[in-house]
Design a protein around this motif. Structure first.
Motif, PDB file in Angstrom:
ATOM      1  N   PHE A 133       0.826  -1.198   0.000  1.00 14.07           N
ATOM      2  CA  PHE A 133       0.000   0.000   0.000  1.00 14.07           C
ATOM      3  C   PHE A 133       0.866   1.257   0.000  1.00 14.07           C
ATOM      4  O   PHE A 133       0.629   2.188  -0.769  1.00 14.07           O
ATOM      5  CB  PHE A 133      -0.907  -0.027   1.238  1.00 14.07           C
ATOM      6  N   SER A 155       2.772   1.652  -3.283  1.00 16.44           N
ATOM      7  CA  SER A 155       1.842   2.086  -4.320  1.00 16.44           C
ATOM      8  C   SER A 155       1.540   3.566  -4.228  1.00 16.44           C
ATOM      9  O   SER A 155       1.599   4.286  -5.216  1.00 16.44           O
ATOM     10  CB  SER A 155       0.526   1.322  -4.196  1.00 16.44           C
ATOM     11  N   ASN A 156       1.242   3.989  -3.034  1.00 11.27           N
ATOM     12  CA  ASN A 156       0.818   5.375  -2.920  1.00 11.27           C
ATOM     13  C   ASN A 156       1.960   6.378  -2.988  1.00 11.27           C
ATOM     14  O   ASN A 156       1.735   7.567  -3.149  1.00 11.27           O
ATOM     15  CB  ASN A 156      -0.024   5.569  -1.665  1.00 11.27           C
ATOM     16  N   ARG A 199      -5.512   5.866  -6.556  1.00 10.29           N
ATOM     17  CA  ARG A 199      -4.915   5.430  -5.296  1.00 10.29           C
ATOM     18  C   ARG A 199      -5.531   4.144  -4.773  1.00 10.29           C
ATOM     19  O   ARG A 199      -6.699   3.853  -5.014  1.00 10.29           O
ATOM     20  CB  ARG A 199      -5.059   6.515  -4.231  1.00 10.29           C
ATOM     21  N   ILE A 200      -4.736   3.410  -4.050  1.00  6.37           N
ATOM     22  CA  ILE A 200      -5.197   2.138  -3.510  1.00  6.37           C
ATOM     23  C   ILE A 200      -5.706   2.357  -2.084  1.00  6.37           C
ATOM     24  O   ILE A 200      -5.045   3.016  -1.290  1.00  6.37           O
ATOM     25  CB  ILE A 200      -4.040   1.130  -3.550  1.00  6.37           C
ATOM     26  N   TRP A 225      -8.986  -4.369  -0.320  1.00  9.95           N
ATOM     27  CA  TRP A 225      -8.635  -5.095  -1.534  1.00  9.95           C
ATOM     28  C   TRP A 225      -7.886  -6.376  -1.193  1.00  9.95           C
ATOM     29  O   TRP A 225      -7.262  -6.487  -0.147  1.00  9.95           O
ATOM     30  CB  TRP A 225      -7.734  -4.237  -2.423  1.00  9.95           C
ATOM     31  N   VAL A 255      -3.940  -5.696  -5.459  1.00  7.30           N
ATOM     32  CA  VAL A 255      -2.957  -4.631  -5.267  1.00  7.30           C
ATOM     33  C   VAL A 255      -1.726  -4.905  -6.113  1.00  7.30           C
ATOM     34  O   VAL A 255      -1.201  -4.014  -6.780  1.00  7.30           O
ATOM     35  CB  VAL A 255      -2.572  -4.504  -3.778  1.00  7.30           C
ATOM     36  N   GLU A 283      -2.552  -4.102  -9.790  1.00  9.01           N
ATOM     37  CA  GLU A 283      -2.713  -2.672  -9.987  1.00  9.01           C
ATOM     38  C   GLU A 283      -1.351  -1.981  -9.996  1.00  9.01           C
ATOM     39  O   GLU A 283      -1.026  -1.196 -10.871  1.00  9.01           O
ATOM     40  CB  GLU A 283      -3.582  -2.121  -8.851  1.00  9.01           C
TER      41      GLU A 283
END
Length: 415
Positions: A112, A115-116, A125-126, A131, A136, A139
């Motif tokens: 997370f 990713s962000n 954004r996740i 999820w 994730v 994505e």
DNA sequence: CGTCCACTGGAATCAAGGGTCT
DNA sequence: AGACCCTTGATTCCAGTGGACG
């Protein structure tokens, strides 16, 4: 906006009266990244040489960095990050991402966060939960590939994550390149556990540790240099007596050459002198600081324990107070069962309490040693390992309000 | 020398609580 | 609203064990 005029306030007397010894406190924080990192230039060169291909959109080798706490690992990596931002200001060729796995504990959390840091658009954004990990992964992978550049992901305290979550994420992050068409991901893992690599599966070990760099502890002389460098910018000349820095360095060198501790020592010593209204910082302040730091960290650890852990610790303390110096898990558990109703908490199973005891041992608040009493079973021999001052603070905790009338029912250890 | 105690340590499982997705 | 997903903390289950005692 209308500009207000400064009025007198309750802060005045402290601001005016207080003699400032520290010109800039920032420079004494271990998180501050100086322009020069003394005695680490060769490590910096080594790493930069490995990752420099990223600036021409080529994938650098993965790196595994190993070294004890306070040997400059994090500082070096942050420093390189800063330099990377200078070399590629708009992140056109390479993005440098730093994650501390001690702060972010779960595998979802790590993914997370990565990713962000990468995904800038709000709409993509996740969410921080909900999820599946698979989703994730996908994505993130798609997004990375779209960007068409190199991503360097620094995972600090990587061993912590491994211990909690296994090697799933490492597997994902090391194999991700096989599925990327345009972008590349390269990993830098930082661990202070030298045995960490032995725990990894061979496949991941070889992938993660394509290059291995070891940070050795600083020598007292090197620590002195580091402190002097900071002291030069943090203090006006003449405020620091000449023996202070070598003393801080010597103390920290004894404890595994930890530069962070050395800096803390210097900063706290300066704080104490300042608060005292003294005009210079002397050896005595350092010694005082040393005790204060030691005490503060233990108090902090105790304060942040979960309530159940506190009750277990209290049980151990009660046993000790009752002259039972070498108690067993069983002793603690019986006391624990008696105490729980007083503080109004549910009684946990013996297995869970045993876990909590093991945890307290890891935190260094108690000594627990497995010992066998033959026919009388195998158990842990437990000793309290915190000093009187800390205990005094601990027993004052609100949750133990009703414990005053508690009397241990019986003493079961046979002499 | 074998027994057997009172646990340990590891793993699997459950429940509650956060959330998303359709 | 109901199906899912992840995390965290606790519980349950179980094989394993060091060494004093008989």
């Amino acid at each position: 906006m209308e500009r207000k005029i400064k009025e007198s306030s309750i802060f005045d007397k402290f601001i005016d009266k207080r003699k400032t010894l520290i010109t800039n406190r920032n420079f004494l924080q271990s998180t501050y990244i100086p322009d020069q990192l003394p005695h680490r230039q060769n490590k910096i060169d080594e790493i930069v040489e490995i990752i420099s291909p990223s600036l021409s959109r080529n994938k650098p080798s993965n790196i595994l960095i190993i070294g004890k706490t306070g040997t400059g690992k994090t500082a070096v990596l942050n420093y390189i990050g800063k330099e990377m931002a200078k070399a590629d200001p708009n992140e056109e060729k390479c993005s440098y991402i730093y994650i501390n796995c001690e702060v972010v504990t779960s595998s979802y959390g790590i993914l997370f966060n990565i990713s962000n840091l990468i995904i800038k658009e709000n709409s993509k954004r996740i969410p921080f939960t909900g999820w599946s990990l698979d989703k994730v992964y996908q994505e993130l992978r798609n997004y990375i590939d779209e960007k068409n550049k190199v991503f360097i992901i620094v995972l600090d305290e990587i061993d912590k994550s491994f211990k909690e979550n296994g090697d799933d994420i490492f597997y994902f992050l090391t194999t991700i390149n096989e599925e990327l068409k345009n972008s590349m991901v390269s990993l830098i893992g930082i661990s202070n556990n030298t045995k960490f690599t032995e725990l990894l599966s061979t496949k991941i070990k070889s992938r993660l540790g394509e290059e291995k760099i070891i940070f050795t502890p600083y020598t007292p002389q090197q620590l002195t240099d580091i402190l002097n460098e900071r002291a030069k910018i943090a203090f006006e000349p003449g405020i620091l007596s000449s023996d202070v820095v070598p003393l801080c360095a010597a103390i920290s060198a004894q404890n595994s050459g930890d530069a962070r501790k050395a800096l803390d020592l210097l900063r706290v010593a300066a704080d104490i002198a300042e608060r005292n209204g003294d005009s210079s910082i002397s050896e005595a302040h350092v010694n005082y600081a040393r005790n204060k730091i030691e005490m503060d960290t233990v108090v902090e650890v105790v304060k942040t324990l979960t309530i159940q852990s506190k009750i277990v610790l209290m049980s151990i303390y009660k046993n000790m107070e009752n002259d039972n110096q070498n108690m067993t898990t069983g002793d603690v558990f019986t006391t624990y069962k008696e105490i729980c109703p007083y503080v109004g908490y549910q009684i946990l199973s013996q297995r869970t309490v045993a876990n909590l005891i093991a945890e307290l041992d890891m935190l260094g608040l108690i000594h627990a040693k497995v010992k066998s009493f033959g026919r009388n079973g195998r158990t842990k021999e437990i000793n309290l390992n915190i000093n009187k001052d800390v205990i005094d603070i601990f027993v004052e905790d609100d949750i133990f309000k009703n414990l005053e009338n508690y009397k241990p029912s019986k003493q079961m250890t046979l002499m």
